[in-house]
Enzyme design. Structure first.
Site, short mmCIF file in Angstrom:
data_model
loop_
_atom_site.label_atom_id
_atom_site.label_comp_id
_atom_site.label_asym_id
_atom_site.label_seq_id
_atom_site.Cartn_x
_atom_site.Cartn_y
_atom_site.Cartn_z
N TYR A 25 0.85 -1.20 0.00
CA TYR A 25 0.00 0.00 0.00
C TYR A 25 0.88 1.26 0.00
CZ TYR A 25 -2.77 3.80 1.97
OH TYR A 25 -3.35 5.03 2.19
N PRO A 78 0.77 13.64 5.22
CA PRO A 78 -0.31 12.78 5.73
C PRO A 78 -0.33 11.48 4.94
CG PRO A 78 -1.18 14.54 4.31
CD PRO A 78 0.29 14.78 4.44
N SER A 107 -3.24 12.14 8.89
CA SER A 107 -4.23 11.91 7.84
C SER A 107 -5.61 11.61 8.44
CB SER A 107 -3.77 10.69 7.03
OG SER A 107 -4.81 10.19 6.22
N TYR A 130 -10.01 14.86 4.44
CA TYR A 130 -10.76 14.43 3.25
C TYR A 130 -12.21 14.78 3.53
CZ TYR A 130 -7.01 11.50 1.37
OH TYR A 130 -5.85 11.05 0.82
N THR A 156 -7.08 18.03 1.27
CA THR A 156 -6.64 17.32 0.06
C THR A 156 -7.74 17.34 -0.98
OG1 THR A 156 -5.23 15.87 1.36
CG2 THR A 156 -5.81 15.10 -0.83
N LYS A 252 -3.91 20.88 -0.74
CA LYS A 252 -2.97 19.87 -1.26
C LYS A 252 -3.53 19.21 -2.53
CE LYS A 252 -0.74 15.58 0.34
NZ LYS A 252 -1.47 14.49 -0.30
N HIS A 276 -0.01 13.29 -5.34
CA HIS A 276 -0.37 12.28 -4.35
C HIS A 276 0.60 11.08 -4.40
CE1 HIS A 276 -4.02 11.60 -1.71
NE2 HIS A 276 -3.34 10.47 -1.51
N ARG A 311 13.18 11.46 -1.72
CA ARG A 311 13.80 10.35 -1.00
C ARG A 311 15.16 10.72 -0.42
NH1 ARG A 311 9.50 9.03 -2.37
NH2 ARG A 311 8.82 7.18 -3.49
#
Ligand code: GLV
Length: 398
Positions: A25, A78, A107, A130, A156, A252, A276, A311
Protein backbone atom coordinates in the site's frame (compact mmCIF):
# COMPACT_ATOMS: atom_id res chain seq x y z
CA UNK A 1 22.26 -4.54 13.04
CA UNK A 2 23.21 -3.24 9.56
CA UNK A 3 24.57 0.29 9.27
CA UNK A 4 21.75 2.44 7.91
CA UNK A 5 22.86 5.38 5.80
CA UNK A 6 20.13 5.85 3.19
CA UNK A 7 16.35 5.84 2.87
CA UNK A 8 16.78 2.82 0.60
CA UNK A 9 18.32 0.91 3.55
CA UNK A 10 15.19 1.67 5.56
CA UNK A 11 12.97 0.64 2.65
CA UNK A 12 14.60 -2.76 2.41
CA UNK A 13 14.24 -3.31 6.13
CA UNK A 14 10.57 -2.24 6.08
CA UNK A 15 9.91 -4.64 3.21
CA UNK A 16 11.13 -7.48 5.41
CA UNK A 17 9.26 -6.42 8.54
CA UNK A 18 5.84 -5.15 7.39
CA UNK A 19 3.11 -7.49 6.07
CA UNK A 20 2.98 -7.32 2.29
CA UNK A 21 -0.56 -5.96 2.15
CA UNK A 22 0.50 -2.82 4.07
CA UNK A 23 4.01 -2.52 2.66
CA UNK A 24 2.58 -2.63 -0.89
CA UNK A 25 0.00 0.00 0.00
CA UNK A 26 2.81 2.40 0.91
CA UNK A 27 5.32 1.44 -1.72
CA UNK A 28 3.25 1.52 -4.90
CA UNK A 29 1.48 3.86 -7.27
CA UNK A 30 -1.62 3.74 -9.42
CA UNK A 31 -2.20 1.88 -12.69
CA UNK A 32 1.09 1.52 -14.65
CA UNK A 33 3.01 3.40 -11.93
CA UNK A 34 4.66 5.61 -14.57
CA UNK A 35 3.96 8.78 -12.58
CA UNK A 36 5.02 7.11 -9.35
CA UNK A 37 8.40 6.21 -10.89
CA UNK A 38 8.83 9.56 -12.65
CA UNK A 39 8.31 11.44 -9.36
CA UNK A 40 11.68 10.18 -8.12
CA UNK A 41 13.57 9.84 -11.39
CA UNK A 42 12.92 13.48 -12.38
CA UNK A 43 15.09 14.59 -9.45
CA UNK A 44 18.02 12.63 -10.90
CA UNK A 45 17.81 14.48 -14.20
CA UNK A 46 18.78 17.70 -12.47
CA UNK A 47 22.50 18.06 -11.73
CA UNK A 48 24.13 20.31 -9.17
CA UNK A 49 26.57 23.12 -9.78
CA UNK A 50 29.73 22.55 -7.74
CA UNK A 51 31.34 25.70 -6.34
CA UNK A 52 34.50 25.45 -4.25
CA UNK A 53 36.57 27.44 -1.76
CA UNK A 54 33.51 29.01 -0.17
CA UNK A 55 33.56 29.36 3.61
CA UNK A 56 30.92 26.78 4.42
CA UNK A 57 30.97 27.02 8.20
CA UNK A 58 27.81 27.82 10.12
CA UNK A 59 25.42 26.28 7.61
CA UNK A 60 21.72 26.46 8.38
CA UNK A 61 18.78 24.53 7.02
CA UNK A 62 16.35 26.29 9.37
CA UNK A 63 13.42 28.13 7.84
CA UNK A 64 9.66 28.51 8.24
CA UNK A 65 6.67 26.77 6.71
CA UNK A 66 3.41 28.76 6.99
CA UNK A 67 5.02 30.76 9.78
CA UNK A 68 6.16 27.73 11.81
CA UNK A 69 9.88 27.42 12.58
CA UNK A 70 11.25 24.20 11.11
CA UNK A 71 14.68 22.57 11.47
CA UNK A 72 14.62 21.99 7.71
CA UNK A 73 11.98 22.59 5.02
CA UNK A 74 10.55 19.10 5.37
CA UNK A 75 7.26 18.06 6.96
CA UNK A 76 5.87 14.57 7.42
CA UNK A 77 3.12 14.11 4.84
CA UNK A 78 -0.31 12.78 5.73
CA UNK A 79 -0.30 9.07 4.95
CA UNK A 80 -3.16 6.59 5.36
CA UNK A 81 -2.86 3.33 7.36
CA UNK A 82 0.30 4.63 9.09
CA UNK A 83 -0.58 2.70 12.22
CA UNK A 84 -0.53 -0.47 10.12
CA UNK A 85 3.10 -0.01 9.06
CA UNK A 86 3.92 -0.27 12.77
CA UNK A 87 1.71 -0.39 15.86
CA UNK A 88 0.76 3.14 16.98
CA UNK A 89 2.57 4.48 13.92
CA UNK A 90 1.03 7.95 13.88
CA UNK A 91 1.89 8.56 17.53
CA UNK A 92 5.50 7.41 17.01
CA UNK A 93 5.96 9.48 13.85
CA UNK A 94 4.44 12.57 15.48
CA UNK A 95 6.77 12.21 18.46
CA UNK A 96 9.82 11.77 16.20
CA UNK A 97 8.85 14.84 14.14
CA UNK A 98 8.28 16.90 17.27
CA UNK A 99 11.71 15.99 18.67
CA UNK A 100 13.36 16.80 15.35
CA UNK A 101 11.57 20.12 14.92
CA UNK A 102 9.53 19.47 11.78
CA UNK A 103 5.73 19.37 11.34
CA UNK A 104 3.76 16.14 11.45
CA UNK A 105 0.53 15.93 9.43
CA UNK A 106 -2.10 13.45 10.59
CA UNK A 107 -4.23 11.91 7.84
CA UNK A 108 -8.01 11.56 8.07
CA UNK A 109 -7.29 7.91 7.17
CA UNK A 110 -5.09 7.34 10.19
CA UNK A 111 -5.27 4.46 12.62
CA UNK A 112 -4.49 6.59 15.71
CA UNK A 113 -7.08 9.34 16.12
CA UNK A 114 -6.63 13.09 16.36
CA UNK A 115 -7.18 12.76 20.12
CA UNK A 116 -4.71 9.84 20.44
CA UNK A 117 -1.95 11.89 18.80
CA UNK A 118 -2.80 15.03 20.79
CA UNK A 119 -2.53 13.10 24.06
CA UNK A 120 0.89 11.70 23.09
CA UNK A 121 2.54 14.94 21.91
CA UNK A 122 3.29 18.29 23.46
CA UNK A 123 3.36 20.53 20.39
CA UNK A 124 0.58 21.14 17.84
CA UNK A 125 0.53 18.98 14.74
CA UNK A 126 -1.25 19.51 11.41
CA UNK A 127 -4.42 17.72 10.36
CA UNK A 128 -5.26 16.61 6.81
CA UNK A 129 -8.91 16.53 5.80
CA UNK A 130 -10.76 14.43 3.25
CA UNK A 131 -14.29 15.65 2.74
CA UNK A 132 -16.88 12.91 3.18
CA UNK A 133 -20.37 12.84 1.68
CA UNK A 134 -21.62 13.24 5.22
CA UNK A 135 -20.81 16.94 5.58
CA UNK A 136 -21.72 16.92 9.25
CA UNK A 137 -19.00 14.36 9.77
CA UNK A 138 -16.48 16.43 7.78
CA UNK A 139 -17.40 19.45 9.91
CA UNK A 140 -16.98 17.39 13.08
CA UNK A 141 -13.46 16.39 11.98
CA UNK A 142 -12.59 20.08 11.58
CA UNK A 143 -13.99 20.81 15.05
CA UNK A 144 -12.07 17.91 16.59
CA UNK A 145 -8.81 19.10 14.99
CA UNK A 146 -9.46 22.56 16.39
CA UNK A 147 -10.24 21.20 19.85
CA UNK A 148 -7.01 19.16 19.76
CA UNK A 149 -5.03 22.34 19.07
CA UNK A 150 -3.90 21.40 15.53
CA UNK A 151 -2.04 24.35 14.02
CA UNK A 152 -2.84 23.88 10.32
CA UNK A 153 -5.55 22.20 8.26
CA UNK A 154 -4.39 20.51 5.05
CA UNK A 155 -7.32 20.00 2.69
CA UNK A 156 -6.64 17.32 0.06
CA UNK A 157 -8.43 17.90 -3.24
CA UNK A 158 -7.03 15.16 -5.47
CA UNK A 159 -8.77 12.14 -3.99
CA UNK A 160 -12.50 12.41 -4.47
CA UNK A 161 -12.18 9.15 -6.33
CA UNK A 162 -9.48 6.58 -5.60
CA UNK A 163 -6.76 6.00 -8.23
CA UNK A 164 -6.62 2.45 -9.58
CA UNK A 165 -4.17 0.68 -7.34
CA UNK A 166 -3.76 -2.82 -8.58
CA UNK A 167 -1.61 -4.15 -5.78
CA UNK A 168 -4.16 -3.06 -3.18
CA UNK A 169 -7.01 -4.66 -5.11
CA UNK A 170 -5.09 -7.90 -5.52
CA UNK A 171 -3.97 -7.93 -1.88
CA UNK A 172 -7.47 -7.20 -0.55
CA UNK A 173 -6.32 -4.10 1.35
CA UNK A 174 -8.65 -3.17 4.17
CA UNK A 175 -8.78 -3.14 7.94
CA UNK A 176 -8.57 -5.96 8.70
CA UNK A 177 -7.03 -7.12 5.39
CA UNK A 178 -8.82 -9.88 3.43
CA UNK A 179 -8.07 -13.09 5.27
CA UNK A 180 -6.78 -15.01 2.27
CA UNK A 181 -4.37 -17.86 2.93
CA UNK A 182 -1.59 -15.84 1.27
CA UNK A 183 -2.21 -12.85 3.57
CA UNK A 184 -2.41 -15.00 6.68
CA UNK A 185 0.82 -16.84 5.86
CA UNK A 186 2.59 -13.58 5.06
CA UNK A 187 1.41 -11.88 8.28
CA UNK A 188 2.46 -14.91 10.33
CA UNK A 189 5.98 -14.44 8.96
CA UNK A 190 6.24 -10.92 10.48
CA UNK A 191 6.53 -11.65 14.23
CA UNK A 192 7.77 -8.19 15.27
CA UNK A 193 4.84 -6.54 13.55
CA UNK A 194 2.37 -9.02 15.07
CA UNK A 195 3.76 -8.46 18.59
CA UNK A 196 3.36 -4.72 18.14
CA UNK A 197 -0.22 -5.08 16.96
CA UNK A 198 -1.09 -7.40 19.84
CA UNK A 199 0.28 -4.77 22.22
CA UNK A 200 -1.98 -1.93 21.05
CA UNK A 201 -5.74 -1.40 20.98
CA UNK A 202 -5.40 0.98 17.99
CA UNK A 203 -6.22 -1.26 15.04
CA UNK A 204 -8.91 0.52 13.07
CA UNK A 205 -9.56 3.99 11.61
CA UNK A 206 -10.05 5.74 14.90
CA UNK A 207 -10.90 9.14 13.38
CA UNK A 208 -13.85 7.52 11.69
CA UNK A 209 -15.08 4.30 13.25
CA UNK A 210 -17.43 5.18 16.07
CA UNK A 211 -17.64 8.83 14.91
CA UNK A 212 -19.18 8.66 11.42
CA UNK A 213 -22.78 7.45 11.16
CA UNK A 214 -23.08 3.79 10.16
CA UNK A 215 -19.33 3.20 9.72
CA UNK A 216 -18.24 0.35 11.92
CA UNK A 217 -15.73 -1.34 9.65
CA UNK A 218 -13.90 -0.94 6.36
CA UNK A 219 -14.27 -3.73 3.82
CA UNK A 220 -11.71 -2.63 1.28
CA UNK A 221 -10.18 0.77 0.75
CA UNK A 222 -11.67 1.10 -2.72
CA UNK A 223 -15.23 0.22 -1.69
CA UNK A 224 -15.02 2.44 1.34
CA UNK A 225 -13.76 5.54 -0.45
CA UNK A 226 -16.32 5.03 -3.22
CA UNK A 227 -19.06 5.01 -0.60
CA UNK A 228 -17.81 7.79 1.67
CA UNK A 229 -15.68 10.32 -0.23
CA UNK A 230 -17.55 13.24 -1.73
CA UNK A 231 -17.24 13.20 -5.51
CA UNK A 232 -19.45 16.28 -5.72
CA UNK A 233 -16.91 18.52 -3.97
CA UNK A 234 -16.08 21.71 -5.93
CA UNK A 235 -14.21 24.97 -5.39
CA UNK A 236 -17.48 26.43 -4.06
CA UNK A 237 -17.20 24.18 -1.00
CA UNK A 238 -13.81 25.53 0.00
CA UNK A 239 -15.25 28.64 1.68
CA UNK A 240 -17.23 26.84 4.39
CA UNK A 241 -14.31 24.51 5.12
CA UNK A 242 -11.85 27.40 5.42
CA UNK A 243 -14.30 29.46 7.50
CA UNK A 244 -15.23 26.62 9.84
CA UNK A 245 -11.52 25.96 10.42
CA UNK A 246 -10.55 29.62 10.75
CA UNK A 247 -6.80 28.99 11.06
CA UNK A 248 -3.79 28.26 8.86
CA UNK A 249 -5.17 26.63 5.75
CA UNK A 250 -3.22 24.55 3.21
CA UNK A 251 -4.61 23.08 -0.03
CA UNK A 252 -2.97 19.87 -1.26
CA UNK A 253 -3.01 18.26 -4.69
CA UNK A 254 -2.45 21.25 -6.97
CA UNK A 255 -0.75 20.46 -10.31
CA UNK A 256 -1.93 23.27 -12.55
CA UNK A 257 -1.31 27.04 -12.49
CA UNK A 258 -5.02 27.71 -12.95
CA UNK A 259 -5.89 25.62 -9.88
CA UNK A 260 -3.02 27.28 -7.99
CA UNK A 261 -4.57 30.70 -8.67
CA UNK A 262 -7.98 29.43 -7.56
CA UNK A 263 -6.49 28.10 -4.32
CA UNK A 264 -4.81 31.45 -3.69
CA UNK A 265 -8.14 33.21 -4.39
CA UNK A 266 -9.72 30.97 -1.75
CA UNK A 267 -7.26 32.28 0.82
CA UNK A 268 -4.93 29.27 1.11
CA UNK A 269 -1.87 30.12 3.20
CA UNK A 270 0.01 27.47 1.24
CA UNK A 271 -0.60 25.05 -1.59
CA UNK A 272 1.08 21.68 -1.94
CA UNK A 273 2.11 20.88 -5.49
CA UNK A 274 1.47 17.15 -5.43
CA UNK A 275 0.26 14.25 -7.54
CA UNK A 276 -0.37 12.28 -4.35
CA UNK A 277 2.88 10.35 -4.65
CA UNK A 278 1.81 8.91 -8.02
CA UNK A 279 -1.13 7.18 -6.35
CA UNK A 280 -3.96 9.03 -8.09
CA UNK A 281 -3.81 10.18 -11.74
CA UNK A 282 -1.29 7.91 -13.43
CA UNK A 283 0.13 9.83 -16.39
CA UNK A 284 0.15 13.17 -14.57
CA UNK A 285 3.31 15.28 -14.75
CA UNK A 286 5.61 15.34 -11.76
CA UNK A 287 5.34 18.21 -9.25
CA UNK A 288 8.87 19.34 -10.05
CA UNK A 289 7.97 19.84 -13.73
CA UNK A 290 5.07 22.16 -12.92
CA UNK A 291 6.62 23.92 -9.93
CA UNK A 292 8.18 26.94 -11.73
CA UNK A 293 4.95 27.77 -13.57
CA UNK A 294 2.95 27.47 -10.36
CA UNK A 295 5.38 29.66 -8.43
CA UNK A 296 5.01 32.27 -11.20
CA UNK A 297 1.22 31.97 -11.19
CA UNK A 298 0.78 32.71 -7.48
CA UNK A 299 3.74 35.00 -6.78
CA UNK A 300 3.79 35.80 -3.09
CA UNK A 301 0.03 35.38 -2.58
CA UNK A 302 0.53 31.93 -1.05
CA UNK A 303 3.45 29.71 -0.08
CA UNK A 304 4.23 26.93 -2.51
CA UNK A 305 5.16 23.54 -1.03
CA UNK A 306 5.88 20.28 -2.84
CA UNK A 307 5.60 16.56 -2.24
CA UNK A 308 5.85 13.31 -4.26
CA UNK A 309 9.13 11.54 -4.96
CA UNK A 310 11.40 12.98 -2.27
CA UNK A 311 13.80 10.35 -1.00
CA UNK A 312 16.88 12.35 -0.07
CA UNK A 313 18.17 15.67 1.15
CA UNK A 314 19.40 16.37 -2.37
CA UNK A 315 15.81 16.08 -3.60
CA UNK A 316 14.74 18.59 -0.95
CA UNK A 317 17.52 20.96 -2.00
CA UNK A 318 16.49 20.78 -5.66
CA UNK A 319 12.83 21.47 -4.87
CA UNK A 320 13.78 24.43 -2.69
CA UNK A 321 16.18 25.81 -5.31
CA UNK A 322 13.30 25.63 -7.81
CA UNK A 323 11.05 27.70 -5.58
CA UNK A 324 9.38 25.41 -3.02
CA UNK A 325 9.22 26.98 0.44
CA UNK A 326 8.72 23.55 1.98
CA UNK A 327 8.55 19.86 1.09
CA UNK A 328 6.90 16.75 2.51
CA UNK A 329 8.10 13.18 2.84
CA UNK A 330 5.63 10.30 2.91
CA UNK A 331 7.18 6.99 1.95
CA UNK A 332 10.63 8.05 3.18
CA UNK A 333 9.37 8.24 6.78
CA UNK A 334 7.01 5.26 6.42
CA UNK A 335 9.96 3.04 5.49
CA UNK A 336 11.71 4.18 8.67
CA UNK A 337 8.57 3.53 10.70
CA UNK A 338 8.06 0.05 9.25
CA UNK A 339 11.76 -0.74 9.75
CA UNK A 340 12.24 0.44 13.33
CA UNK A 341 9.26 2.37 14.68
CA UNK A 342 10.00 5.79 16.14
CA UNK A 343 13.79 5.34 15.92
CA UNK A 344 13.33 4.63 12.19
CA UNK A 345 11.40 7.87 11.61
CA UNK A 346 14.12 9.77 13.46
CA UNK A 347 16.69 7.97 11.31
CA UNK A 348 14.87 8.97 8.10
CA UNK A 349 14.84 12.62 9.21
CA UNK A 350 18.53 12.47 10.17
CA UNK A 351 19.48 10.96 6.81
CA UNK A 352 17.60 13.63 4.90
CA UNK A 353 18.98 16.41 7.06
CA UNK A 354 22.56 15.19 6.69
CA UNK A 355 22.28 14.98 2.89
CA UNK A 356 20.65 18.38 2.71
CA UNK A 357 23.30 20.00 4.89
CA UNK A 358 26.24 18.35 3.09
CA UNK A 359 24.87 19.22 -0.34
CA UNK A 360 24.19 22.80 0.74
CA UNK A 361 27.88 23.18 1.58
CA UNK A 362 29.11 21.46 -1.55
CA UNK A 363 27.07 23.71 -3.84
CA UNK A 364 28.73 26.65 -2.06
CA UNK A 365 25.86 27.89 0.09
CA UNK A 366 25.51 28.25 3.84
CA UNK A 367 21.91 29.37 4.18
CA UNK A 368 19.02 27.38 2.72
CA UNK A 369 17.36 30.68 1.73
CA UNK A 370 20.21 31.44 -0.69
CA UNK A 371 19.44 28.48 -2.96
CA UNK A 372 18.05 29.24 -6.39
CA UNK A 373 18.04 27.96 -9.97
CA UNK A 374 21.72 28.98 -10.35
CA UNK A 375 22.62 26.01 -8.18
CA UNK A 376 21.02 23.59 -10.62
CA UNK A 377 21.95 22.32 -14.07
CA UNK A 378 19.13 21.04 -16.26
CA UNK A 379 19.70 18.57 -19.17
CA UNK A 380 19.60 21.35 -21.81
CA UNK A 381 22.33 23.26 -19.92
CA UNK A 382 24.87 20.42 -19.76
CA UNK A 383 27.96 21.52 -21.73
CA UNK A 384 28.91 19.93 -25.08
CA UNK A 385 29.60 17.19 -26.04
CA UNK A 386 27.32 15.71 -23.36
CA UNK A 387 24.80 18.53 -23.57
CA UNK A 388 22.17 19.62 -26.09
CA UNK A 389 23.87 17.97 -29.11
CA UNK A 390 23.61 14.62 -27.40
CA UNK A 391 19.88 15.11 -26.88
CA UNK A 392 19.41 16.27 -30.49
CA UNK A 393 21.29 13.22 -31.79
CA UNK A 394 19.07 11.00 -29.66
CA UNK A 395 15.96 12.67 -31.04
CA UNK A 396 17.19 12.18 -34.65
CA UNK A 397 17.91 8.50 -34.02
CA UNK A 398 14.30 7.88 -32.90
C1 GLV B 1 -4.50 8.03 0.91
O1 GLV B 1 -4.20 9.14 1.13
C2 GLV B 1 -3.90 7.20 -0.06
O2 GLV B 1 -3.14 7.70 -0.91
O3 GLV B 1 -4.16 5.99 -0.01
Amino acid sequence: MPVITTIEDLRQMAERRVPRVFYDYADSGSWTEQTYRANSSIFHQIRLRQLVAVNMQGRSTRTTMVGHDVAMPVALAPTGFTGMQHADGEILAAQAAEAFGVPFTLSTMSICSIEDVAMATTRPFWFQLYVMRDREFAASLIDRAKAAGCSALVLTLDLQLLGQRHKDLKNGLGVPPRLSVANMVNIAMKPRWCMGMLGTHRRTFRNIVGHAKGVDNLKTLSEWTAAQFDQALTWDDIDWIRDRWGGTFIIKGIMDPEDARRAADKGADAIIVSNHGGRQLDGALTPLEVLPQIVDAVGDRTEVHLDSGIRSGQDVLKAVAMGAKGTYIGRAFLYGLGAMGKAGVTKALEIIHKELDTTLGLVGRTDIHDLNMDNLIFPHQVPEPFGPAKWKKRARAK
